[in-house]
Design a protein around this motif. Structure first.
Motif, PDB file in Angstrom:
ATOM      1  N   PRO A  36      42.736 -50.851 -38.855  1.00 52.40           N
ATOM      2  CA  PRO A  36      41.568 -51.522 -39.423  1.00 52.40           C
ATOM      3  C   PRO A  36      40.312 -50.643 -39.433  1.00 52.40           C
ATOM      4  CG  PRO A  36      42.355 -52.660 -37.429  1.00 52.40           C
ATOM      5  CD  PRO A  36      43.395 -51.669 -37.808  1.00 52.40           C
ATOM      6  N   GLN A  37      40.275 -49.641 -38.551  1.00 54.81           N
ATOM      7  CA  GLN A  37      39.108 -48.741 -38.534  1.00 54.81           C
ATOM      8  C   GLN A  37      39.024 -47.865 -39.781  1.00 54.81           C
ATOM      9  OE1 GLN A  37      39.989 -47.349 -34.267  1.00 54.81           O
ATOM     10  NE2 GLN A  37      37.759 -47.245 -34.385  1.00 54.81           N
ATOM     11  N   VAL A  38      40.167 -47.691 -40.449  1.00 56.60           N
ATOM     12  CA  VAL A  38      40.127 -46.947 -41.719  1.00 56.60           C
ATOM     13  C   VAL A  38      40.310 -47.909 -42.898  1.00 56.60           C
ATOM     14  CG1 VAL A  38      40.785 -44.709 -40.746  1.00 56.60           C
ATOM     15  CG2 VAL A  38      42.592 -46.260 -41.533  1.00 56.60           C
ATOM     16  N   ALA A  53      33.951 -46.046 -25.294  1.00 52.09           N
ATOM     17  CA  ALA A  53      33.282 -45.887 -26.583  1.00 52.09           C
ATOM     18  C   ALA A  53      34.295 -46.086 -27.696  1.00 52.09           C
ATOM     19  CB  ALA A  53      32.660 -44.499 -26.677  1.00 52.09           C
ATOM     20  N   CYS A  54      33.804 -46.141 -28.921  1.00 50.19           N
ATOM     21  CA  CYS A  54      34.673 -46.413 -30.058  1.00 50.19           C
ATOM     22  C   CYS A  54      34.098 -45.708 -31.280  1.00 50.19           C
ATOM     23  CB  CYS A  54      34.707 -47.924 -30.286  1.00 50.19           C
ATOM     24  SG  CYS A  54      35.654 -48.419 -31.728  1.00 50.19           S
ATOM     25  N   LEU A  55      34.965 -45.127 -32.091  1.00 48.23           N
ATOM     26  CA  LEU A  55      34.504 -44.428 -33.294  1.00 48.23           C
ATOM     27  C   LEU A  55      33.832 -45.396 -34.274  1.00 48.23           C
ATOM     28  CD1 LEU A  55      37.603 -42.107 -33.849  1.00 48.23           C
ATOM     29  CD2 LEU A  55      35.370 -41.443 -32.938  1.00 48.23           C
ATOM     30  N   SER A  56      34.121 -46.695 -34.113  1.00 48.45           N
ATOM     31  CA  SER A  56      33.540 -47.693 -35.010  1.00 48.45           C
ATOM     32  C   SER A  56      32.261 -48.320 -34.455  1.00 48.45           C
ATOM     33  CB  SER A  56      34.556 -48.797 -35.307  1.00 48.45           C
ATOM     34  OG  SER A  56      35.629 -48.253 -36.050  1.00 48.45           O
ATOM     35  N   GLN A 114      44.869 -51.056 -24.564  1.00 51.28           N
ATOM     36  CA  GLN A 114      44.127 -52.318 -24.649  1.00 51.28           C
ATOM     37  C   GLN A 114      43.041 -52.249 -25.717  1.00 51.28           C
ATOM     38  OE1 GLN A 114      43.296 -53.961 -20.465  1.00 51.28           O
ATOM     39  NE2 GLN A 114      44.231 -51.980 -20.042  1.00 51.28           N
ATOM     40  N   HIS A 115      42.347 -51.116 -25.770  1.00 55.66           N
ATOM     41  CA  HIS A 115      41.261 -50.945 -26.744  1.00 55.66           C
ATOM     42  C   HIS A 115      41.807 -50.969 -28.178  1.00 55.66           C
ATOM     43  CE1 HIS A 115      37.323 -48.903 -27.979  1.00 55.66           C
ATOM     44  NE2 HIS A 115      38.084 -48.776 -29.057  1.00 55.66           N
ATOM     45  N   GLU A 116      42.883 -50.226 -28.416  1.00 59.59           N
ATOM     46  CA  GLU A 116      43.413 -50.118 -29.787  1.00 59.59           C
ATOM     47  C   GLU A 116      44.097 -51.411 -30.236  1.00 59.59           C
ATOM     48  OE1 GLU A 116      42.200 -47.764 -31.410  1.00 59.59           O
ATOM     49  OE2 GLU A 116      41.614 -46.557 -29.700  1.00 59.59           O
ATOM     50  N   ILE A 117      44.827 -52.051 -29.318  1.00 62.30           N
ATOM     51  CA  ILE A 117      45.503 -53.301 -29.692  1.00 62.30           C
ATOM     52  C   ILE A 117      44.454 -54.393 -29.923  1.00 62.30           C
ATOM     53  CG2 ILE A 117      47.166 -55.070 -28.932  1.00 62.30           C
ATOM     54  CD1 ILE A 117      48.777 -52.707 -27.636  1.00 62.30           C
ATOM     55  N   ASP A 118      43.351 -54.354 -29.178  1.00 62.36           N
ATOM     56  CA  ASP A 118      42.228 -55.255 -29.444  1.00 62.36           C
ATOM     57  C   ASP A 118      41.765 -55.134 -30.899  1.00 62.36           C
ATOM     58  OD1 ASP A 118      41.841 -56.659 -27.093  1.00 62.36           O
ATOM     59  OD2 ASP A 118      40.122 -55.488 -26.404  1.00 62.36           O
ATOM     60  N   HIS A 119      41.679 -53.892 -31.388  1.00 62.95           N
ATOM     61  CA  HIS A 119      41.244 -53.685 -32.783  1.00 62.95           C
ATOM     62  C   HIS A 119      42.116 -54.485 -33.757  1.00 62.95           C
ATOM     63  CE1 HIS A 119      38.021 -50.740 -32.927  1.00 62.95           C
ATOM     64  NE2 HIS A 119      38.653 -49.922 -32.101  1.00 62.95           N
ATOM     65  N   LEU A 120      43.404 -54.575 -33.449  1.00 61.13           N
ATOM     66  CA  LEU A 120      44.337 -55.270 -34.355  1.00 61.13           C
ATOM     67  C   LEU A 120      44.089 -56.776 -34.355  1.00 61.13           C
ATOM     68  CD1 LEU A 120      47.616 -53.300 -33.534  1.00 61.13           C
ATOM     69  CD2 LEU A 120      45.837 -52.764 -35.211  1.00 61.13           C
TER      70      LEU A 120
END
Ligand code: NI
Length: 174
Positions: free
Chosen positions: A50-52, A98-101, A140-146
């Motif tokens: 989703p970040q892209v 932190a997060c690139l988004s 946890q951070h990346e799966i949260d994005h989903l």
């Protein structure tokens, strides 16, 4: 392969849940290759589709993240399709997450110390593994994005409000 544009908060699609991948076709393989390249270019240690701008359940992460012995090794990443956390235990503070988004912001976030992740690999083979420490935080951070969740949704309301004010000011001056 191509570097894709990374969407940033408050882009609406970042806050939407992503759909399961039904078949691993050419489009998904290209997406994964591009995501790996985009992540290392940024640079970051993890990136979710989703970040892209693709609301599908795909994440990539730096294979060597959190392992100082691997410093200086070539960039390598892994991709997980339809990842799920099926077990979680313990608790740690992820310092300055932190997060690139989420531009120009970091905060301490409470996370599980250990998670067990179930997913498909790029070939569609099921896999299951246990992640500790930094890798656990990345999962946890990346799966949260989903699920449309950003790390700023996991900090105090006060800290989040301060960030929103800061961002609003920056958007005005730019
Ligand atoms: Ni992120």
């Amino acid at each position: 392969m191509a570097i894709r544009n990374i969407l940033t908060y408050p882009e609406k699609s970042l806050m939407q849940p992503s759909a399961k991948v039904e078949s691993i076709d050419e489009e998904i393989r290209t997406l994964i290759a591009d995501m790996g390249e985009t992540m290392f270019d940024a640079p970051g240690v993890g990136l979710a589709a989703p970040q892209v701008g693709v609301n599908k359940r795909v994440i990539v992460y730096d294979f060597h993240a959190g392992n100082p012995d691997d410093d200086g090794l070539a960039h390598e990443f892994k991709a997980l399709i339809n990842p799920e956390i099926i077990d979680a235990s313990g608790s740690i503070i992820s310092e300055k997450e932190a997060c690139l988004s989420v531009v120009d912001f970091s905060a301490d976030v409470k996370r599980y110390e250990t998670v067990v992740v179930k997913a498909l690999d790029m070939e569609g083979k099921p896999l299951e593994f246990r992640a500790d420490g930094i890798l656990s935080v990345i999962m946890q951070h990346e799966i949260d994005h989903l699920d449309g969740i950003l790390f700023i949704n996991r900090i105090s309301v006060l800290k989040r409000t301060l960030y929103k004010k800061k961002l609003a000011k920056e958007l005005k001056t730019n």
